[in-house]
Write a protein that holds these residues in place. Structure first.
Motif, PDB file in Angstrom:
ATOM      1  N   THR A 262      -1.196   4.790 -19.290  1.00 39.21           N
ATOM      2  CA  THR A 262      -0.770   5.381 -18.021  1.00 39.21           C
ATOM      3  C   THR A 262      -0.252   4.316 -17.068  1.00 39.21           C
ATOM      4  O   THR A 262      -0.856   3.252 -16.931  1.00 39.21           O
ATOM      5  N   VAL A 263       0.865   4.607 -16.416  1.00 41.18           N
ATOM      6  CA  VAL A 263       1.410   3.744 -15.371  1.00 41.18           C
ATOM      7  C   VAL A 263       1.060   4.364 -14.023  1.00 41.18           C
ATOM      8  O   VAL A 263       1.297   5.558 -13.805  1.00 41.18           O
ATOM      9  N   SER A 264       0.494   3.551 -13.122  1.00 38.40           N
ATOM     10  CA  SER A 264       0.062   4.061 -11.819  1.00 38.40           C
ATOM     11  C   SER A 264       0.631   3.206 -10.704  1.00 38.40           C
ATOM     12  O   SER A 264       0.878   2.013 -10.883  1.00 38.40           O
ATOM     13  N   TRP A 265       0.825   3.853  -9.530  1.00 36.93           N
ATOM     14  CA  TRP A 265       1.349   3.175  -8.348  1.00 36.93           C
ATOM     15  C   TRP A 265       0.376   3.357  -7.189  1.00 36.93           C
ATOM     16  O   TRP A 265      -0.190   4.433  -7.001  1.00 36.93           O
ATOM     17  N   PHE A 266       0.202   2.271  -6.415  1.00 37.90           N
ATOM     18  CA  PHE A 266      -0.700   2.279  -5.257  1.00 37.90           C
ATOM     19  C   PHE A 266       0.039   1.713  -4.050  1.00 37.90           C
ATOM     20  O   PHE A 266       0.820   0.771  -4.181  1.00 37.90           O
ATOM     21  N   VAL A 267      -0.219   2.298  -2.884  1.00 35.88           N
ATOM     22  CA  VAL A 267       0.329   1.790  -1.635  1.00 35.88           C
ATOM     23  C   VAL A 267      -0.827   1.469  -0.705  1.00 35.88           C
ATOM     24  O   VAL A 267      -1.629   2.355  -0.374  1.00 35.88           O
ATOM     25  N   ASP A 268      -0.940   0.203  -0.329  1.00 39.38           N
ATOM     26  CA  ASP A 268      -2.037  -0.267   0.525  1.00 39.38           C
ATOM     27  C   ASP A 268      -3.399   0.185   0.002  1.00 39.38           C
ATOM     28  O   ASP A 268      -4.282   0.597   0.762  1.00 39.38           O
ATOM     29  N   GLY A 269      -3.548   0.126  -1.329  1.00 38.62           N
ATOM     30  CA  GLY A 269      -4.833   0.435  -1.955  1.00 38.62           C
ATOM     31  C   GLY A 269      -5.036   1.888  -2.330  1.00 38.62           C
ATOM     32  O   GLY A 269      -6.007   2.216  -3.013  1.00 38.62           O
TER      33      GLY A 269
END
Length: 306
Positions: A262-269
């Protein structure tokens, strides 16, 4: 002798007196002596050990914790680790400190398992094995008009300015440019990376791509909040993606989990989206499409066994 008596005196002091003894202002010119694994003696300047900002190596030998360092009978700092790897690390830092524009390119030591483990522990992998920017060919760009642009033209668009001792670097794309991040002289692939938005960032797609045959890419357009596969047209995702304001200082992280592919994206945690990586192999590179500025602030390597 005098050294042994001095060390014995300090070790027999109450704890608070030991701390007071070591509260003398540490200097970059201090010489720190090491006993490595009981078979190698090494002396190195404090400034060499503390030059990599934010690393455990800097923290441990900043002078603040001198009273807590394990020492041998002669007062040398004792390192309980194979001596060759420790000495290779020190010698490389010393060579970096004396590097000038007219010197031959610095060659990183062979990335043995023992050395890689030591560099990870001290938090300086990024310095010894730096990350580089690689311009991708025009087929990775999203629009057909962009596909006509040559690689040579793309190379004039991108400027990467590295911090030679900090390991990280800023990237400035005058025009919209697609590029990847690749490791140098390192046998472990990247499994996660994090970038910080800098001024004038107008376009940012961030994701991953395979780096073998049959290239695939998965990118998230952080401005339009849409998912892009293989550099094609924007694709609406199955779930709503929070719109990301590309404000200066914003941290965006992308990671690939091998256990469920799985590829995941986070913004400011905060996790904003994840997707299955399809037929991704273990060999992939971070892929970005940028107009403006950003700073690469964190890169994590996959364990060799994965």
């Amino acid at each position: 002798d005098d050294i042994q008596r001095s060390f014995l005196k300090k070790t027999l002091m109450p704890r608070h007196q030991q701390e007071e003894e070591y509260k003398q202002e540490p200097l970059p010119s201090d010489v720190i002596s090491f006993n490595v694994a009981g078979d190698t003696k090494v002396a190195v300047l404090r400034r060499t050990l503390t030059h990599v900002e934010g690393s455990l190596l800097q923290t441990k030998f900043s002078g603040r914790w001198d009273h807590a360092l394990e020492r041998d009978g002669e007062g040398r700092v004792f390192v309980n680790y194979p001596s060759k790897s420790f000495v290779d690390m020190i010698h490389h830092l010393q060579r970096m400190e004396h590097q000038t524009p007219n010197c031959p390119p610095l060659t990183a030591p062979e990335p043995t398992d023992d050395l890689c483990r030591l560099l990870e522990y001290y938090g300086i992998t990024k310095v010894v094995y730096p990350i580089k920017v690689k311009i991708l060919d025009s087929s990775c760009n999203r629009n057909k008009d962009e596909n006509k642009e040559s690689k040579t033209k793309n190379e004039g668009k991108l400027e990467a300015k590295a911090d030679s001792f900090g390991g990280w670097f800023s990237v400035w794309a005058k025009d919209t440019t697609t590029f990847s991040l690749v490791q140098v002289a390192h046998h472990r692939s990247i499994c996660a990376f994090e970038v910080q938005i800098m001024e004038d960032c107008e376009v940012l797609d961030i994701g991953v791509r395979t780096n073998g045959s049959g290239v695939q890419s998965y990118r998230l357009d952080c401005k339009e909040s849409v998912f892009i596969r293989n550099g094609g047209k924007p694709k609406e995702t199955d779930v709503a993606i929070p719109r990301t304001e590309l404000e200066e200082g914003c941290l965006i992280r992308c990671e690939w989990t091998t256990t469920n592919n799985t590829v995941s994206w986070f913004v400011d945690g905060y996790k904003i989206h994840s997707t299955k990586g399809g037929s991704f192999t273990r060999y992939f590179e971070p892929e970005l499409r940028l107009k403006g500025r950003l700073k690469v602030v964190n890169v994590q390597y996959r364990h060799p066994s994965l």
